[in-house]
Design an enzyme around this catalytic site. Structure first.
Site, mmCIF file in Angstrom:
data_model
loop_
_atom_site.group_PDB
_atom_site.id
_atom_site.type_symbol
_atom_site.label_atom_id
_atom_site.label_comp_id
_atom_site.label_asym_id
_atom_site.label_seq_id
_atom_site.Cartn_x
_atom_site.Cartn_y
_atom_site.Cartn_z
ATOM 1 N N LYS A 189 -4.358 12.909 -1.454
ATOM 2 C CA LYS A 189 -3.225 13.064 -2.366
ATOM 3 C C LYS A 189 -3.581 13.961 -3.544
ATOM 4 C CE LYS A 189 -1.346 8.519 -1.148
ATOM 5 N NZ LYS A 189 -1.054 7.137 -1.592
ATOM 6 N N LEU A 237 -7.812 2.055 2.988
ATOM 7 C CA LEU A 237 -6.608 2.875 3.027
ATOM 8 C C LEU A 237 -5.627 2.306 2.018
ATOM 9 C CD1 LEU A 237 -6.017 3.350 6.882
ATOM 10 C CD2 LEU A 237 -7.033 4.982 5.275
ATOM 11 N N ASP A 238 -4.900 3.178 1.313
ATOM 12 C CA ASP A 238 -3.874 2.719 0.379
ATOM 13 C C ASP A 238 -2.830 1.899 1.119
ATOM 14 O OD1 ASP A 238 -5.167 4.096 -1.603
ATOM 15 O OD2 ASP A 238 -3.804 5.820 -1.546
ATOM 16 N N ALA A 239 -2.093 1.089 0.363
ATOM 17 C CA ALA A 239 -1.080 0.225 0.972
ATOM 18 C C ALA A 239 -0.066 1.029 1.776
ATOM 19 C CB ALA A 239 -0.377 -0.588 -0.104
ATOM 20 N N THR A 244 -0.552 3.927 3.243
ATOM 21 C CA THR A 244 -1.179 4.770 4.259
ATOM 22 C C THR A 244 -1.319 3.990 5.558
ATOM 23 O OG1 THR A 244 -2.411 6.010 2.595
ATOM 24 C CG2 THR A 244 -3.216 6.114 4.849
#
Length: 245
Positions: free
Chosen positions: A195, A109-111, A113
């Site tokens: 996104k 997961l992105d930072a 998210t």
């Protein structure tokens, strides 16, 4: 994975659970910092069957696990990396001996998210579950910059073209929660897919929260009591939920 019940020396058991090298494990036992099934043990070479074994290290109980399967409620501003660049690592939220066992995220997961992140030290399971060929659905609550209507939902369900993909990508499921929030399910596992798809459909993601993988949900048993930053082990029933889609 089946658990071997062959008796093993305590120092080897501790090593397998991430409590350091054989030498370090031996020193833990000799220092009186280890109990087995509630009883202090000072003999590093004492042998124990591992099935149902309960280790206590520095008064903290740790059931023996041949493999670890974890669910973490990831907060924002944590990176899914052992060598983070700009934020803290999600591994800082776990016990140190889990890291020594080689626990890794199943996907990332992105930072920025938040939400459900699975981790394991079972390499084949990680590879199989993360593979795009498995089409494990992941469901997100998506916060949008611009007000949306059903035309955005229709576009995402029909499929949008991303510049580096040979064919349009479609959501598995999508619905409006309100004009600035979507509930979106994808099963392709592409890089930054939520996104990029929302951008291709004419809007912008401002916040992203993963609520489920397969049938395993943050708001339902066995995870509904987790707060941000907390983790729990997944048993066979929890793992089965991931496959229930």
């Amino acid at each position: 994975m089946p658990v071997s019940n062959r008796p093993q020396p305590l120092e080897r058991i501790l090593q397998s659970q991430g409590f350091g090298s054989r030498k370090t494990a031996r020193a833990l036992v000799q220092a009186g910092r280890v109990a087995v099934n509630g009883q202090p043990c000072h003999q590093p070479d004492a042998s124990f069957a591992t099935d149902g074994l309960l280790l206590t290290v520095d008064e903290q109980p740790w059931p023996y696990r041949e493999r670890l399967y974890l669910a973490l409620y990831k907060p924002a501003n944590y990176e899914c990396s052992r060598t983070p660049q700009h934020h803290a690592s999600v591994f800082s939220l776990l016990p140190a001996h889990f890291l020594a066992r080689g626990v890794q995220p199943i996907g990332r997961l992105d930072a920025d998210t938040t939400g459900l992140l699975l981790l394991t030290d079972d390499g084949p399971y990680n590879h199989a579950l993360a593979s795009p060929k498995r089409h494990v659905p992941k469901t997100y609550q998506v916060s949008l910059k611009h007000a949306a209507d059903t035309s955005l939902v229709a576009a995402l369900l029909a499929g949008v073209q991303l510049h580096d993909e040979p064919a349009p990508l479609a959501a598995r499921a999508c619905s409006l929660l309100d004009e600035h929030q979507l509930l979106l399910t994808l099963d392709q596992g592409k890089y930054h897919q939520v996104k990029r798809m929302v951008a291709a459909a004419g809007n912008r993601v401002v916040a992203l929260h993963r609520v489920a993988m397969g049938g395993l949900r943050l708001d339902a048993p066995p995870l509904q009591q987790l707060a941000e930053g907390e983790w729990c082990e997944l048993d066979a029933d929890g793992l089965a939920l991931i496959q229930s889609y």
